[in-house]
Scaffold this motif. Sequence first.
Motif, PDB file in Angstrom:
ATOM      1  N   PRO A  69       2.432  -8.950 -21.694  1.00 17.42           N
ATOM      2  CA  PRO A  69       0.731  -8.773 -22.849  1.00 17.42           C
ATOM      3  C   PRO A  69       0.026  -9.490 -22.894  1.00 17.42           C
ATOM      4  N   PRO A  70      -0.511  -9.988 -24.234  1.00 22.20           N
ATOM      5  CA  PRO A  70      -1.371 -10.451 -24.562  1.00 22.20           C
ATOM      6  C   PRO A  70      -0.992 -11.952 -25.368  1.00 22.20           C
ATOM      7  N   TYR A  71      -0.357 -11.506 -26.393  1.00 22.33           N
ATOM      8  CA  TYR A  71       0.351 -12.645 -26.989  1.00 22.33           C
ATOM      9  C   TYR A  71       0.646 -13.204 -26.101  1.00 22.33           C
ATOM     10  N   GLN A  72       1.774 -13.087 -24.871  1.00 19.55           N
ATOM     11  CA  GLN A  72       2.482 -14.210 -24.256  1.00 19.55           C
ATOM     12  C   GLN A  72       1.660 -14.874 -23.345  1.00 19.55           C
ATOM     13  N   ARG A  73       0.684 -14.237 -22.952  1.00 19.02           N
ATOM     14  CA  ARG A  73      -0.180 -15.130 -21.924  1.00 19.02           C
ATOM     15  C   ARG A  73      -1.021 -16.241 -22.604  1.00 19.02           C
ATOM     16  N   ALA A  74      -1.014 -15.520 -24.187  1.00 15.62           N
ATOM     17  CA  ALA A  74      -1.914 -16.447 -25.475  1.00 15.62           C
ATOM     18  C   ALA A  74      -0.655 -17.874 -25.149  1.00 15.62           C
ATOM     19  N   LYS A  75       0.487 -17.529 -25.189  1.00 13.04           N
ATOM     20  CA  LYS A  75       1.157 -18.857 -25.405  1.00 13.04           C
ATOM     21  C   LYS A  75       1.175 -19.797 -23.950  1.00 13.04           C
ATOM     22  N   LEU A  76       1.409 -18.997 -22.802  1.00 13.68           N
ATOM     23  CA  LEU A  76       0.848 -19.420 -21.874  1.00 13.68           C
ATOM     24  C   LEU A  76      -0.233 -20.281 -21.615  1.00 13.68           C
ATOM     25  N   GLY A  77      -0.900 -20.513 -22.825  1.00 12.18           N
ATOM     26  CA  GLY A  77      -2.317 -20.988 -22.618  1.00 12.18           C
ATOM     27  C   GLY A  77      -4.020 -20.197 -22.031  1.00 12.18           C
ATOM     28  N   ILE A  78      -3.871 -19.240 -22.235  1.00  9.28           N
ATOM     29  CA  ILE A  78      -5.325 -18.285 -21.867  1.00  9.28           C
ATOM     30  C   ILE A  78      -5.498 -18.072 -23.407  1.00  9.28           C
ATOM     31  N   GLY A  79      -7.193 -18.523 -23.709  1.00 12.25           N
ATOM     32  CA  GLY A  79      -7.286 -18.515 -25.462  1.00 12.25           C
ATOM     33  C   GLY A  79      -8.986 -17.647 -24.871  1.00 12.25           C
ATOM     34  N   LEU A  80      -8.929 -16.433 -25.634  1.00 13.37           N
ATOM     35  CA  LEU A  80     -10.065 -15.429 -25.519  1.00 13.37           C
ATOM     36  C   LEU A  80     -11.417 -15.633 -26.801  1.00 13.37           C
ATOM     37  N   VAL A  81     -12.706 -16.025 -26.467  1.00 14.96           N
ATOM     38  CA  VAL A  81     -13.132 -16.027 -27.551  1.00 14.96           C
ATOM     39  C   VAL A  81     -13.938 -14.466 -27.285  1.00 14.96           C
ATOM     40  N   PRO A  82     -13.736 -13.203 -28.133  1.00 10.82           N
ATOM     41  CA  PRO A  82     -13.813 -12.181 -27.309  1.00 10.82           C
ATOM     42  C   PRO A  82     -15.525 -11.751 -27.377  1.00 10.82           C
ATOM     43  N   GLN A  83     -16.398 -11.204 -26.947  1.00 10.91           N
ATOM     44  CA  GLN A  83     -17.790 -10.624 -27.060  1.00 10.91           C
ATOM     45  C   GLN A  83     -18.162 -10.470 -28.209  1.00 10.91           C
ATOM     46  N   GLY A  84     -19.180 -10.222 -28.829  1.00 13.50           N
ATOM     47  CA  GLY A  84     -19.366  -9.749 -29.890  1.00 13.50           C
ATOM     48  C   GLY A  84     -18.524 -10.822 -30.931  1.00 13.50           C
ATOM     49  N   ASP A 157     -16.907 -14.499 -23.542  1.00 14.73           N
ATOM     50  CA  ASP A 157     -17.815 -12.555 -23.201  1.00 14.73           C
ATOM     51  C   ASP A 157     -19.043 -14.116 -23.923  1.00 14.73           C
ATOM     52  N   GLU A 158     -19.695 -14.042 -23.151  1.00 14.11           N
ATOM     53  CA  GLU A 158     -21.392 -14.279 -23.647  1.00 14.11           C
ATOM     54  C   GLU A 158     -21.172 -14.541 -25.431  1.00 14.11           C
ATOM     55  N   PRO A 159     -21.321 -15.763 -25.174  1.00 10.90           N
ATOM     56  CA  PRO A 159     -21.462 -16.742 -25.738  1.00 10.90           C
ATOM     57  C   PRO A 159     -22.469 -17.137 -26.538  1.00 10.90           C
ATOM     58  N   THR A 160     -23.972 -16.725 -26.621  1.00 11.06           N
ATOM     59  CA  THR A 160     -24.709 -17.403 -26.475  1.00 11.06           C
ATOM     60  C   THR A 160     -25.614 -15.925 -26.902  1.00 11.06           C
ATOM     61  N   GLU A 161     -24.869 -14.872 -26.542  1.00  8.81           N
ATOM     62  CA  GLU A 161     -25.573 -13.377 -27.268  1.00  8.81           C
ATOM     63  C   GLU A 161     -26.476 -13.555 -28.921  1.00  8.81           C
ATOM     64  N   GLY A 162     -27.072 -13.066 -28.820  1.00 12.56           N
ATOM     65  CA  GLY A 162     -28.037 -12.225 -30.185  1.00 12.56           C
ATOM     66  C   GLY A 162     -27.912 -13.819 -30.977  1.00 12.56           C
ATOM     67  N   ILE A 163     -27.334 -15.124 -30.714  1.00 15.06           N
ATOM     68  CA  ILE A 163     -27.910 -16.747 -31.363  1.00 15.06           C
ATOM     69  C   ILE A 163     -29.135 -17.128 -30.609  1.00 15.06           C
ATOM     70  N   GLN A 164     -28.935 -17.787 -31.847  1.00 15.41           N
ATOM     71  CA  GLN A 164     -30.499 -18.704 -31.826  1.00 15.41           C
ATOM     72  C   GLN A 164     -31.058 -19.484 -31.258  1.00 15.41           C
ATOM     73  N   PRO A 165     -31.574 -19.871 -30.125  1.00 17.12           N
ATOM     74  CA  PRO A 165     -32.341 -21.384 -29.952  1.00 17.12           C
ATOM     75  C   PRO A 165     -31.150 -22.685 -29.838  1.00 17.12           C
ATOM     76  N   SER A 166     -31.468 -22.605 -31.413  1.00 22.07           N
ATOM     77  CA  SER A 166     -30.590 -24.119 -31.625  1.00 22.07           C
ATOM     78  C   SER A 166     -29.376 -24.159 -31.723  1.00 22.07           C
ATOM     79  N   ILE A 167     -29.155 -23.296 -31.797  1.00 24.72           N
ATOM     80  CA  ILE A 167     -27.339 -22.906 -32.436  1.00 24.72           C
ATOM     81  C   ILE A 167     -27.070 -22.860 -30.897  1.00 24.72           C
ATOM     82  N   ILE A 168     -27.406 -22.437 -29.694  1.00 21.68           N
ATOM     83  CA  ILE A 168     -27.192 -22.176 -28.503  1.00 21.68           C
ATOM     84  C   ILE A 168     -26.956 -23.974 -28.311  1.00 21.68           C
ATOM     85  N   LEU A 169     -28.044 -24.803 -28.592  1.00 20.87           N
ATOM     86  CA  LEU A 169     -28.334 -25.659 -28.075  1.00 20.87           C
ATOM     87  C   LEU A 169     -26.061 -26.974 -28.469  1.00 20.87           C
TER      88      LEU A 169
END
Length: 231
Positions: A69-84, A157-169
Motif C-alpha cells: 500500500p502507499p504508506y509502506q512505499r512511502a516508508k521505503l522512500g517514494i515521495g509523491l507531489v500530486p497533480q494539483g 506530477d506537473e509541478p509547473t502547472e498553473g504557476i507563474q514564470p518567476s516561481i517556475i524558475l
Amino acid sequence: MLKVDHLNVYYGESHILHDVDLEVAPGQIVCLLGRNGVGKTTLLKGVVGILPARKGKIYFDNQEVTALPPYQRAKLGIGLVPQGREIFPFLTVHENLLVGLEARKDNLISVPNDIYELFPVLKSMLGRKGGDLSGGQQQQLAIGRALAMNPKLLVLDEPTEGIQPSIILEIENVIQRIKERGTIAILMVEQYLEFAWRVADYYYIMAKGSVVAKGPTQGTSIDSVKEHLTV
Ligand SMILES: Nc1ncnc2c1ncn2[C@@H]1O[C@H](COP(=O)(O)OP(=O)(O)O)[C@@H](O)[C@H]1O
Ligand SMILES: [Mg+2]
C-alpha cells in the motif's frame, strides 16, 4: 532503483496502462511526457501505490513493491507531489510539513533545516494556513512536504502547472539543487518541455497508455520530441 515491468492499470473495466516499462536509476532525473489523458498520472499513481497493478510488477530498491500500500512505499522512500498539489488548506505551513515527517522511518519530530534552505519562503510563513498561500507557494510547500519524508525517489506530477514564470524558475532551481546533491532520484510529469529538458537526464513519452518513445535528453532535440506531442 525504480523498475516498472509490464505494468497494466485499469479504472474499473477501462484498461488505461498497457504493459508500461520504465526505469529510474539512483540520482537520475526522468521526465514523463505525453498529451492530456494518455495515462501519465495513472502511471505515477501506480508507482506510489494509489492504483493497483492488474498485471505487471514494480520494484523499488531491489524489492518488489507491487502489492504494498502507499504508506509502506512511502516508508521505503517514494515521495509523491500530486497533480494539483493537494496540500492541507486548513493546516498551517508548519503542520503540512510535519505531515511529511509521518512517513519517515527515523521518527524525526522536527522539520529538517535543509527544507527551509531550499524554500526560504516557507520559513517566513510557518504559521499561515496552507490555503492562504499563492499557487506557487503551495507547490513549494507540496515539494517541501514530500522532501520531509526523506525520499529516495521524488515523484512530481506537473509541478509547473498553473504557476507563474518567476516561481517556475524557483522550482527549477530547487530541482537543480536536489540533482546536484545526487541523493534523490526524480520521476516527473512535465508539460513545459524547455524546463523538463534543462533538468532531466532521460525522457519517456506516452501515448494511449503505452510508452512510445524514450531516450537520454542530451543529444535529443526538443523539436524531435514535440512531433510525438502535437495532435
Ligand atoms: N478516476 C478515474 N476514473 C476513470 N477513468 C479515469 C480516472 N482518472 C483518469 N481516468 C482516465 O484515464 C486516462 C488517463 O488519465 P490520466 O492518467 O489522468 O492522464 P494524464 O495524466 O496523462 O493526463 C484518461 O482517459 C482518463 O479519462
Ligand atoms: Mg495528469
